[in-house]
Design an enzyme around this catalytic site. Structure first.
Site, PDB file in Angstrom:
ATOM      1  CD  GLU A   1       0.501  54.889 -34.583  1.00 53.94           C
ATOM      2  OE1 GLU A   1       1.420  55.026 -35.216  1.00 53.94           O
ATOM      3  OE2 GLU A   1      -0.633  55.328 -34.707  1.00 53.94           O
TER       4      GLU A   1
ATOM      5  CB  VAL B   1      -2.421  51.365 -36.402  1.00 54.41           C
ATOM      6  CG1 VAL B   1      -3.461  50.404 -35.875  1.00 54.41           C
ATOM      7  CG2 VAL B   1      -2.771  53.121 -35.960  1.00 54.41           C
TER       8      VAL B   1
ATOM      9  CB  SER C   1      -4.594  51.467 -44.228  1.00 55.64           C
ATOM     10  OG  SER C   1      -3.586  51.337 -43.074  1.00 55.64           O
ATOM     11  CB  ALA C   2      -1.614  46.961 -43.703  1.00 54.14           C
TER      12      ALA C   2
ATOM     13  CE  LYS D   1      -5.351  63.448 -38.755  1.00 55.38           C
ATOM     14  NZ  LYS D   1      -3.978  63.548 -38.586  1.00 55.38           N
TER      15      LYS D   1
HETATM   16  N1  PSU Z   1      -3.644  58.665 -39.234  1.00 54.72           N
HETATM   17  C1  PSU Z   1      -3.151  59.833 -38.333  1.00 54.72           C
HETATM   18  N2  PSU Z   1      -2.067  59.897 -37.747  1.00 54.72           N
HETATM   19  C2  PSU Z   1      -1.037  58.821 -37.855  1.00 54.72           C
HETATM   20  C3  PSU Z   1      -1.427  57.785 -38.890  1.00 54.72           C
HETATM   21  C4  PSU Z   1      -2.535  57.831 -39.344  1.00 54.72           C
HETATM   22  O1  PSU Z   1      -4.284  60.600 -38.102  1.00 54.72           O
HETATM   23  O2  PSU Z   1       0.071  59.187 -37.435  1.00 54.72           O
HETATM   24  C5  PSU Z   1      -0.115  56.758 -39.060  1.00 54.72           C
HETATM   25  C6  PSU Z   1      -0.473  55.575 -38.216  1.00 54.72           C
HETATM   26  O3  PSU Z   1       0.661  55.148 -37.793  1.00 54.72           O
HETATM   27  C7  PSU Z   1      -1.279  54.780 -39.092  1.00 54.72           C
HETATM   28  C8  PSU Z   1      -0.331  55.050 -40.331  1.00 54.72           C
HETATM   29  O4  PSU Z   1      -1.151  53.313 -38.841  1.00 54.72           O
HETATM   30  O5  PSU Z   1      -0.324  56.271 -40.532  1.00 54.72           O
HETATM   31  C9  PSU Z   1      -1.203  54.562 -41.610  1.00 54.72           C
HETATM   32  O6  PSU Z   1      -0.509  54.414 -42.791  1.00 54.72           O
HETATM   33  P1  PSU Z   1      -0.919  53.829 -44.160  1.00 54.72           P
HETATM   34  O7  PSU Z   1      -2.066  54.603 -44.548  1.00 54.72           O
HETATM   35  O8  PSU Z   1       0.341  54.026 -45.043  1.00 54.72           O
HETATM   36  O9  PSU Z   1      -1.337  52.177 -43.693  1.00 54.72           O
HETATM   37 MN    MN Z   2      -1.450  53.193 -48.261  1.00 61.29          MN
END
Ligand code: PSU
Ligand code: MN
Length: 318
Positions: A37, A119, A153-154, A172
């Site tokens: 990614e 992701v 998250s999506a 995390k």
């Molecule tokens: N968690 C991590 N490192 C990252 C991400 C998440 O420890 O870099 C990034 C990844 O690209 C993941 C995105 O897909 O954040 C998720 O964002 P959101 O929660 O807005 O869906």
């Molecule tokens: Mn979100």
């Protein structure tokens, strides 16, 4: 099961997709390919370590017998495989480039934008290209306080619908791990521990939660994927690979940084797609060099496992 791209049978979306020549040749020859990614480059780490890490991860995939395909959107084109200059550009721009998840992809393509893929968006491009294994650091999940914010998250819904295995270091603990596992269960996404029956929590090897199954070899992982896709289940799988022991961080250090980052986010009223990048940047800043080194080590570890799993899938001819 995703179809292999083939000039005579263009897959849906092929008109929007540029597959790098090396990746196209590998896929056509039935060789192992690993998706990577780009949000991790632009929003997950500081420059210039982000660019160095992205290139090192590609090298690690190659060293373990697979071809890397780093994903992004460049000038409105879906890219499976980036040039060095494109990786450098995304890393240098950092959070100035948009972070693209599923809902952002069509808008970015229509507007001819350049952006980094999460992701979820990386899985979509990987599936279009016919790539089944993806290595990253951590996946998105259910945020703490989601009962109020609805912030899920999506990535989780993508894992439910898109047939790509995601090798990561678990979830995390900026997230609510228990609720993240509940949502994955609801949507039928298997969560496998690689060499462990504990779900890792990114910097830590044990989140305090278990996994659905422990698998100990890349061949076992590949057989699980083969079974999932052979029965027509179109989703992905979480392959949770614990950070190497030598790089794991003490839980107190991480927990303190995460609590502080969450408090800062609440105080500053951070919401929506800005939440995850904000928390990542705050945790990185608060833990300094230690967390960056750990982050790099676990991504390389995931790249190696993903390359091995991709190799086994090729042997199974799926
Ligand atoms: N968690 C991590 N490192 C990252 C991400 C998440 O420890 O870099 C990034 C990844 O690209 C993941 C995105 O897909 O954040 C998720 O964002 P959101 O929660 O807005 O869906
Ligand atoms: Mn979100």
């Amino acid at each position: 099961m995703a179809e292999r791209p083939d000039a005579s049978h263009p897959v849906a979306g092929a008109a929007l997709l540029d597959v790098a020549p090396e990746v196209r040749e590998a896929l056509a020859a039935g060789r192992a390919v690993v998706a990577l990614e780009s949000t991790i480059i632009s929003h997950g780490m500081p420059y210039p370590q982000n660019v160095a890490t992205a290139l090192q991860v590609e090298g690690e995939v190659r060293a373990h017998g697979a071809v890397p395909a780093t994903m992004a959107v460049v000038d409105g084109r879906l890219k499976a495989g980036l040039s060095r200059a494109e990786i450098e550009g995304l890393g240098r721009a950092g959070s100035a480039v948009p972070k693209l998840s599923r809902r952002d992809l069509p808008l970015a393509v229509a507007a001819g934008q350049t952006g980094a893929t999460t992701v979820a968006a990386t899985m979509i491009i990987a599936a279009l290209a016919g790539i089944r294994v993806f290595a990253t650091g951590g996946i998105g999940g259910v945020h703490r306080g989601a009962g109020e914010s609805f912030d899920i998250s999506a990535d989780l819904l993508e894992l439910a619908r898109t047939p790509v295995a995601v090798v990561c270091a678990g979830v995390k603990s900026i997230l609510d791990i228990r609720l993240t596992l509940e949502v994955l269960e609801t949507h039928g996404v298997p969560v496998v521990g690689y060499g462990t029956d504990r779900l890792p929590a990114f910097f830590a090897r044990d989140s305090g939660f278990g996994v659905d199954a422990r698998l100990d070899t890349p061949a076992q992982v590949a057989r699980a994927l083969q079974a999932q896709w052979a029965m027509g289940l179109r989703g992905g799988m979480v392959i949770a690979n614990p950070i190497p022991e030598a790089h794991a961080l003490p839980r107190e250090v991480i927990d303190a940084a995460i609590e502080a980052a969450l408090a800062d986010a609440a105080e500053q009223g951070i919401t929506g797609k800005a939440v995850t990048p904000f928390l990542l940047a705050r945790v990185n800043a608060l833990t300094g060099g230690d967390s960056l080194a750990a982050n790099i080590a676990l991504i390389l570890n995931n790249a190696r496992l993903a390359a091995a799993v991709a190799g086994e899938l090729v042997r199974l001819e799926i």
